[in-house]
Design a protein around this motif. Structure first.
Motif, PDB file in Angstrom:
ATOM      1  N   TYR A   1       6.662   6.473 -34.210  1.00  0.00           N
ATOM      2  CA  TYR A   1       5.403   7.200 -34.178  1.00  0.00           C
ATOM      3  C   TYR A   1       4.499   6.788 -33.025  1.00  0.00           C
ATOM      4  O   TYR A   1       3.975   7.637 -32.302  1.00  0.00           O
TER       5      TYR A   1
ATOM      6  N   ASN B   1      -1.719   4.435 -36.469  1.00  0.00           N
ATOM      7  CA  ASN B   1      -0.298   4.216 -36.224  1.00  0.00           C
ATOM      8  C   ASN B   1       0.365   3.379 -37.313  1.00  0.00           C
ATOM      9  O   ASN B   1       1.563   3.520 -37.565  1.00  0.00           O
TER      10      ASN B   1
ATOM     11  N   ASN C   1       1.464   5.920 -39.726  1.00  0.00           N
ATOM     12  CA  ASN C   1       2.184   7.064 -39.152  1.00  0.00           C
ATOM     13  C   ASN C   1       1.439   8.377 -39.385  1.00  0.00           C
ATOM     14  O   ASN C   1       2.054   9.409 -39.667  1.00  0.00           O
TER      15      ASN C   1
END
Length: 122
Positions: free
Chosen positions: A29, A74, A77
């Motif tokens: 990701y 992050n 994701n």
């Protein structure tokens, strides 16, 4: 391949707010830029917002600039789109995707998911 799932759409009155979420999979990701697109009835799918791999740069089309904010987490994701001061003309199906940012727009890499419907009433 489809590597994202969008959620968070709904029905809202003009002037209201929604936050959309996009959970990614199938790619590492944090290695990729991501972005949002929308398709209104009878219209083509259009780019509206993008964010780079670490979230420190964002890009918006003029029609949403100042009202919508893209962000990402992050560790989860997850890509977000905070939409404020919504207008009836924002009514559309909203999609997210991985892609490359070139000249302020996102060129998508993958297949499109189902999207999430945003309906703004007047």
């Amino acid at each position: 391949q489809v590597n994202v799932v969008e959620s968070g759409g709904g029905l809202v009155q003009a002037g209201g707010s929604l936050r959309l979420s996009c959970v990614g999979s199938g790619r590492t990701y944090s290695d990729y830029a991501m972005g949002w697109f929308r398709q209104a009835p009878g219209k083509e799918r259009d780019f509206i917002a993008a964010i780079n791999w670490n979230g420190d740069s964002t890009y918006y089309t003029d029609s949403v600039k100042g009202r919508f904010t893209a962000s990402r987490d992050n560790a989860k994701n997850t890509l977000y789109l905070q939409m404020n001061r919504l207008k009836p003309e924002d009514t559309a199906i909203y999609y997210c995707n991985y892609g490359a940012i070139i000249s302020g727009t996102l060129y998508p890499y993958d297949g499109w998911g189902r999207g999430t419907q945003v309906t703004v009433s007047s």
